[in-house]
Design a protein around this motif. Structure first.
Motif, PDB file in Angstrom:
ATOM      1  N   ALA A  22      -2.957  -3.093   9.481  1.00  0.00           N
ATOM      2  CA  ALA A  22      -1.694  -2.662   8.897  1.00  0.00           C
ATOM      3  C   ALA A  22      -1.625  -1.157   8.725  1.00  0.00           C
ATOM      4  CB  ALA A  22      -1.479  -3.354   7.547  1.00  0.00           C
ATOM      5  N   SER A  23      -2.755  -0.522   8.422  1.00  0.00           N
ATOM      6  CA  SER A  23      -2.809   0.932   8.240  1.00  0.00           C
ATOM      7  C   SER A  23      -4.255   1.380   8.384  1.00  0.00           C
ATOM      8  CB  SER A  23      -2.257   1.332   6.869  1.00  0.00           C
ATOM      9  OG  SER A  23      -3.173   0.989   5.834  1.00  0.00           O
ATOM     10  N   LYS A  24      -4.492   2.649   8.197  1.00  0.00           N
ATOM     11  CA  LYS A  24      -5.842   3.196   8.311  1.00  0.00           C
ATOM     12  C   LYS A  24      -6.796   2.531   7.336  1.00  0.00           C
ATOM     13  CE  LYS A  24      -8.422   7.529   7.713  1.00  0.00           C
ATOM     14  NZ  LYS A  24      -8.315   8.979   7.370  1.00  0.00           N
ATOM     15  N   ASN A  25      -6.327   2.215   6.132  1.00  0.00           N
ATOM     16  CA  ASN A  25      -7.188   1.672   5.089  1.00  0.00           C
ATOM     17  C   ASN A  25      -6.943   0.202   4.789  1.00  0.00           C
ATOM     18  OD1 ASN A  25      -8.580   4.183   4.260  1.00  0.00           O
ATOM     19  ND2 ASN A  25      -6.517   4.841   3.685  1.00  0.00           N
ATOM     20  N   LEU A  26      -6.050  -0.446   5.535  1.00  0.00           N
ATOM     21  CA  LEU A  26      -5.661  -1.812   5.210  1.00  0.00           C
ATOM     22  C   LEU A  26      -5.676  -2.680   6.468  1.00  0.00           C
ATOM     23  CD1 LEU A  26      -4.542  -3.682   2.940  1.00  0.00           C
ATOM     24  CD2 LEU A  26      -2.253  -3.001   3.675  1.00  0.00           C
ATOM     25  N   SER A  27      -6.457  -3.762   6.424  1.00  0.00           N
ATOM     26  CA  SER A  27      -6.508  -4.693   7.552  1.00  0.00           C
ATOM     27  C   SER A  27      -6.716  -6.108   7.041  1.00  0.00           C
ATOM     28  CB  SER A  27      -7.628  -4.316   8.525  1.00  0.00           C
ATOM     29  OG  SER A  27      -8.899  -4.450   7.906  1.00  0.00           O
ATOM     30  N   LEU A  28      -6.380  -7.085   7.884  1.00  0.00           N
ATOM     31  CA  LEU A  28      -6.516  -8.492   7.542  1.00  0.00           C
ATOM     32  C   LEU A  28      -7.354  -9.180   8.613  1.00  0.00           C
ATOM     33  CD1 LEU A  28      -3.541  -7.466   6.578  1.00  0.00           C
ATOM     34  CD2 LEU A  28      -3.108  -9.871   6.199  1.00  0.00           C
ATOM     35  N   GLU A  41       0.875  -1.167   0.000  1.00  0.00           N
ATOM     36  CA  GLU A  41       0.000   0.000   0.000  1.00  0.00           C
ATOM     37  C   GLU A  41       0.915   1.221   0.000  1.00  0.00           C
ATOM     38  OE1 GLU A  41      -3.631   2.097   2.511  1.00  0.00           O
ATOM     39  OE2 GLU A  41      -2.048   1.016   3.546  1.00  0.00           O
ATOM     40  N   HIS A  42       1.011   1.872  -1.141  1.00  0.00           N
ATOM     41  CA  HIS A  42       1.993   2.946  -1.298  1.00  0.00           C
ATOM     42  C   HIS A  42       1.672   4.174  -0.465  1.00  0.00           C
ATOM     43  CE1 HIS A  42       3.848   1.384  -5.330  1.00  0.00           C
ATOM     44  NE2 HIS A  42       4.103   0.620  -4.287  1.00  0.00           N
ATOM     45  N   ASP A  43       0.392   4.440  -0.244  1.00  0.00           N
ATOM     46  CA  ASP A  43       0.026   5.648   0.489  1.00  0.00           C
ATOM     47  C   ASP A  43       0.579   5.638   1.911  1.00  0.00           C
ATOM     48  OD1 ASP A  43      -1.543   8.171   0.520  1.00  0.00           O
ATOM     49  OD2 ASP A  43      -2.668   7.142   2.086  1.00  0.00           O
ATOM     50  N   SER A  44       0.554   4.464   2.543  1.00  0.00           N
ATOM     51  CA  SER A  44       1.059   4.349   3.913  1.00  0.00           C
ATOM     52  C   SER A  44       2.451   3.728   3.965  1.00  0.00           C
ATOM     53  CB  SER A  44       0.109   3.499   4.755  1.00  0.00           C
ATOM     54  OG  SER A  44       0.041   2.180   4.240  1.00  0.00           O
ATOM     55  N   ASN A  45       2.973   3.349   2.802  1.00  0.00           N
ATOM     56  CA  ASN A  45       4.292   2.720   2.708  1.00  0.00           C
ATOM     57  C   ASN A  45       4.342   1.395   3.466  1.00  0.00           C
ATOM     58  OD1 ASN A  45       6.870   2.756   1.547  1.00  0.00           O
ATOM     59  ND2 ASN A  45       7.802   3.543   3.425  1.00  0.00           N
TER      60      ASN A  45
END
Length: 338
Positions: A127-133, A20-24
């Motif tokens: 993992a980030s604001k917009n990414l989760s598992l 996810e490039h936005d949050s690196n």
């Protein structure tokens, strides 16, 4: 904002890079073989936030050994998720148990003082604001069975540890005939290693990608049932990474009836020895039994040459059948999701 999923050419194994490039943020899901790391992973990256090793089969785990040996001088990471008696506590008998490769991995992680932990159904990695598992496999029951299975191996007691057979593409059938074939998945008790695979739903903004590793279809369908999904209320996914390289022994009609998706990722070069994948039966069942989420076409993404797979294993449906059922074969190992 963009999510990039790279499926490395790991022969008949799995190795995925998710970025996810936005949050690196970037992480690996499995590492294929040792040459997968040398020829692909190492040339692409030298740092990730974490690695998920879904289970201890060689085609998923062997590539992590040279990677860890490069840590921390040539490769950096914060944590590895792997299920082992040392990483996650599950009620069991007779103390510490592990299959040999998993035990070798834990020893290496401990030598390198690299943090590791386990994952089971119900946990979430943010993992980030917009990414989760969201972890959907294994359950505590499957982990308990997995550990018990290998008690005798650690104790040097002979035991049948034969793995699950992968599909054999043999007699020619029509798409309809393939789709009508009965389920052929083994009992969970006979498929412990795969039943204990880490599978998860990757949530990116409003997108959902289902990563099935080599998971058992009953574990996944049971999870979806508990979440309230059914043949009338389907679970919708934007992409699904098929279990066990598209083997017909890793799907069930019940599972297919509960999902809606028209994009499927297949990681394989066609298999090894007599084992052939993906199965024509799997492709036919997906093309005819799965709701396509309001899309006319169904897409299968391959990370190896389709012509090479078909040369080795025979045709994966004819051109006429693919046209009739609006099936697309796509050679593409990078998927971008916005």
């Amino acid at each position: 904002m963009e999510l990039i999923i790279t499926s490395f050419e790991a022969k008949y194994g799995d190795a995925f890079l998710i970025e996810e490039h936005d949050s690196n943020i970037r992480f690996l899901v499995d590492c294929g073989f040792k040459l997968t790391y040398k020829h692909h992973i190492k040339k692409r990256i030298n740092s990730v936030d974490f690695i998920i090793l879904t289970h201890s089969d060689e085609d998923h785990i062997n590539g992590v050994f040279p990677l860890i040996n490069d840590y921390p001088e040539k490769f950096t990471l914060n944590k590895i998720y792997v299920n082992s008696p040392e990483s996650i506590q599950v009620p069991r008998t007779n103390g510490v148990i592990s299959i040999r490769q998993a035990k070798d991995l834990i020893n290496l992680l401990q030598d390198k003082e690299l943090p590791f932990g386990g994952l089971m159904q119900g946990q979430t990695i943010r993992a980030s604001k917009n990414l989760s598992l969201d972890i959907i496999s294994p359950t505590k029951t499957e982990l308990d069975s997995y550990y018990k299975k290998y008690n005798s191996e650690v104790a040097d007691v002979p035991q049948n540890t034969k793995g699950t057979n992968i599909s054999l593409n043999s007699a020619t059938k029509s798409v309809a005939e393939w789709a009508n074939q009965p389920d052929s998945f083994p009992k969970k008790s006979d498929d412990i290693a795969n039943a204990s695979s880490i599978a998860f739903i990757l949530n990116f903004r409003d997108k959902k990608i289902l990563f099935l590793a080599d998971s058992h279809p009953e574990v996944i369908s049971d999870y979806l049932l508990k979440q309230g999904f059914s043949s009338k209320q389907k679970a919708t996914f934007d992409y699904i990474k098929l279990s066990h390289h598209g083997s017909s022994k890793s799907i069930s009609k019940q599972l297919l009836s509960m999902i809606s998706c028209n994009n499927f990722i297949i990681s394989t070069n066609g298999g090894k020895a007599k084992s052939k994948h993906p199965s024509v039966e799997t492709i036919a069942k997906l093309a005819t039994l799965v709701d396509r989420n309001s899309n006319e076409e169904i897409n299968f993404y391959f990370n190896h040459s389709i012509s090479a797979i078909e040369t080795r294993n025979g045709p994966l449906l004819s051109a006429e059948e693919r046209l009739l059922y609006k099936i697309n074969y796509i050679e593409q190992n990078e998927i971008r999701i916005t």
